[in-house]
Design a protein around this motif. Sequence first.
Motif, short mmCIF file in Angstrom:
data_model
loop_
_atom_site.label_atom_id
_atom_site.label_comp_id
_atom_site.label_asym_id
_atom_site.label_seq_id
_atom_site.Cartn_x
_atom_site.Cartn_y
_atom_site.Cartn_z
N GLY A 4 0.87 -1.29 0.09
CA GLY A 4 0.09 -0.21 0.06
C GLY A 4 0.91 1.30 -0.03
O GLY A 4 0.22 2.35 0.16
N LYS A 5 1.95 1.20 -0.03
CA LYS A 5 2.94 2.36 -0.13
C LYS A 5 3.16 2.83 -1.51
O LYS A 5 3.21 2.12 -2.69
CB LYS A 5 4.33 2.05 0.06
CG LYS A 5 4.50 1.70 1.53
CD LYS A 5 6.11 1.20 2.11
CE LYS A 5 6.00 0.87 3.56
NZ LYS A 5 7.36 0.49 3.82
N THR A 6 2.91 4.32 -1.90
CA THR A 6 3.11 4.81 -2.97
C THR A 6 4.47 5.05 -3.31
O THR A 6 5.42 5.48 -2.57
CB THR A 6 2.44 6.34 -2.94
OG1 THR A 6 2.86 7.25 -1.92
CG2 THR A 6 1.04 5.95 -2.53
N HIS A 7 4.68 5.05 -4.89
CA HIS A 7 5.87 5.33 -5.43
C HIS A 7 5.89 6.14 -6.64
O HIS A 7 4.81 6.29 -7.27
CB HIS A 7 6.72 3.98 -5.97
CG HIS A 7 6.83 3.01 -4.69
ND1 HIS A 7 7.92 2.98 -3.89
CD2 HIS A 7 5.89 2.09 -4.04
CE1 HIS A 7 7.71 1.91 -3.02
NE2 HIS A 7 6.61 1.38 -2.99
N GLU A 8 6.94 6.78 -7.21
CA GLU A 8 7.17 7.76 -8.08
C GLU A 8 8.46 7.47 -8.87
O GLU A 8 9.36 7.20 -8.27
CB GLU A 8 6.90 9.19 -7.76
CG GLU A 8 6.72 10.04 -9.09
CD GLU A 8 6.62 11.46 -8.48
OE1 GLU A 8 5.44 12.10 -8.40
OE2 GLU A 8 7.80 12.12 -8.34
N LYS A 9 8.29 7.61 -10.30
CA LYS A 9 9.60 7.48 -10.91
C LYS A 9 9.35 8.38 -12.06
O LYS A 9 8.57 8.29 -12.69
CB LYS A 9 9.87 5.95 -11.31
CG LYS A 9 11.43 5.89 -12.18
CD LYS A 9 11.87 4.45 -12.19
CE LYS A 9 13.15 4.37 -12.83
NZ LYS A 9 13.72 2.84 -13.11
#
Length: 228
Positions: free
Chosen positions: A119-124
């Motif tokens: 449930g953790k958000t990530h961005e690249k």
Amino acid sequence: DPNSFLSSRYMSAAGMAGVWAEENTRAAIFEALERKETFATSGPRMKMRFFVGYDIPATILEATNWVATAYQSGVPMGGDFKINKDKKTPSFLIWAVKDPEGANLDRVQVIKAWVDAEGKTHEKIFDAVWAGDRKIAANGKLPAIGSSVNVKEATYDNSIGAVSLQTVWQDPDFDTNQLAMYYLRVLEIPTPRWSTYDAKVLGIDIPDDLNATIQERAWSSPIWMDIK
């Protein structure tokens, strides 16, 4: 609490929204808003298009009717894309053009965001296409394009950058089981910040806490990967 708000001196000067409507009518514009085929800019009138599909050919941008082909072959910005696990990695069609009266473009980035199993958000951030002969460095970063800004005179020129940038791009980390979204960010070359123009007109020095230049930009609505 007055300190909880960002002072206007640190904010950009303007913003604009755009829609890809079939015609310039109220009904067509609201239809474009409903399907979320929209984008926004920090002020300049640059434009962008963003599609994803399995059948988008690598040479699509060489054809004069590429927009029609893109609608037939893929999903535009704001849409939901159905992942087919039996097919190869989809292709993203990227197209951006400068404000006719503004600065050239520096680069176009693809921003990917997703939620992991915990449930953790990530961005690249991917640099997908850019002006000039720069190459991605060993640290994975694209070197800055440089600047043509004359801070004292509050001027710049389009001796660097590109009028338009376009490519067909694929996510090197694409995962058919990943619930992700993708959107575009288009960056202009550096130009004088609004406070730099003011300083020139008023004949004063630029305050030390303000940047002299800014890279105006634009953002597309996201395309959502549907794995259901």
